[in-house]
Design an enzyme around this catalytic site. Structure first.
Site, PDB file in Angstrom:
ATOM      1  N   THR A 105      47.583 -24.885 -51.946  1.00 17.42           N
ATOM      2  CA  THR A 105      46.306 -25.295 -52.528  1.00 17.42           C
ATOM      3  C   THR A 105      45.362 -24.108 -52.737  1.00 17.42           C
ATOM      4  O   THR A 105      45.517 -23.043 -52.134  1.00 17.42           O
ATOM      5  CB  THR A 105      45.602 -26.340 -51.645  1.00 17.42           C
ATOM      6  OG1 THR A 105      45.338 -25.774 -50.361  1.00 17.42           O
ATOM      7  CG2 THR A 105      46.462 -27.589 -51.481  1.00 17.42           C
ATOM      8  N   ASP A 106      44.367 -24.323 -53.599  1.00 16.61           N
ATOM      9  CA  ASP A 106      43.341 -23.310 -53.853  1.00 16.61           C
ATOM     10  C   ASP A 106      42.085 -23.644 -53.049  1.00 16.61           C
ATOM     11  O   ASP A 106      42.090 -24.573 -52.233  1.00 16.61           O
ATOM     12  CB  ASP A 106      43.052 -23.192 -55.345  1.00 16.61           C
ATOM     13  CG  ASP A 106      42.517 -24.483 -55.958  1.00 16.61           C
ATOM     14  OD1 ASP A 106      42.079 -25.382 -55.218  1.00 16.61           O
ATOM     15  OD2 ASP A 106      42.534 -24.583 -57.197  1.00 16.61           O
ATOM     16  N   LEU A 107      41.003 -22.921 -53.288  1.00 15.57           N
ATOM     17  CA  LEU A 107      39.768 -23.159 -52.541  1.00 15.57           C
ATOM     18  C   LEU A 107      39.180 -24.542 -52.790  1.00 15.57           C
ATOM     19  O   LEU A 107      38.427 -25.059 -51.966  1.00 15.57           O
ATOM     20  CB  LEU A 107      38.729 -22.090 -52.887  1.00 15.57           C
ATOM     21  CG  LEU A 107      39.023 -20.696 -52.334  1.00 15.57           C
ATOM     22  CD1 LEU A 107      37.987 -19.696 -52.855  1.00 15.57           C
ATOM     23  CD2 LEU A 107      39.045 -20.697 -50.826  1.00 15.57           C
ATOM     24  N   ILE A 162      43.043 -28.299 -54.211  1.00 15.32           N
ATOM     25  CA  ILE A 162      44.081 -28.868 -55.081  1.00 15.32           C
ATOM     26  C   ILE A 162      45.204 -27.850 -55.260  1.00 15.32           C
ATOM     27  O   ILE A 162      45.032 -26.651 -55.020  1.00 15.32           O
ATOM     28  CB  ILE A 162      43.511 -29.311 -56.450  1.00 15.32           C
ATOM     29  CG1 ILE A 162      42.918 -28.140 -57.213  1.00 15.32           C
ATOM     30  CG2 ILE A 162      42.482 -30.413 -56.268  1.00 15.32           C
ATOM     31  CD1 ILE A 162      42.494 -28.490 -58.623  1.00 15.32           C
TER      32      ILE A 162
END
Length: 129
Positions: free
Chosen positions: A13-15, A18
């Protein structure tokens, strides 16, 4: 049709929480490797014989986000198979919802980079997946 389960891990996931877009490519790569293995094709032995598969082209459509700890399924099907190339339709689902779709063109080649015919077995799969 081949199905491959994927669990979304924190590292995927990203910040924003997602799945980072490039990780969908990792998911579908793992599914392709599992599909080939389940077909009984030993890619290590093929490489020793001087044959490899390479991604030639990918078209990708991002349709909805996946998030941490979700259980996803990657489905792989052959769209077409020629003498040296094969086009796969790969989709990532959460339940019945398609989150990501890719059309992946693979080519068979020698380790020296020259085209190599796909096996009869692989060419014959195009109507059976």
């Amino acid at each position: 049709m081949h199905s491959y389960p994927v669990t979304v891990h924190y590292e995927d996931t990203d910040l924003g929480g997602i799945v980072y877009h490039a990780n969908y490519l990792k998911f579908i790569e793992r599914a392709r490797s599992d599909w080939v293995r389940k077909l009984g094709i030993d890619q290590v032995a093929l490489r020793r014989d001087g044959v490899v598969f390479a991604v030639h082209h990918i078209e990708a459509w991002f349709q909805a986000p996946a998030t941490l700890d979700e259980e996803l399924t990657v489905e792989t099907a052959i769209a077409e198979a020629g003498s040296v190339r094969m086009v796969l339709d790969q989709r990532v689902y959460r339940g019945d919802t398609c989150l990501f779709r890719a059309q992946v063109t693979l080519v068979s080649m020698t380790t020296g980079g020259k085209p190599r015919r796909l096996s009869e077995e692989l060419r014959g799969l195009s109507g059976n997946t």
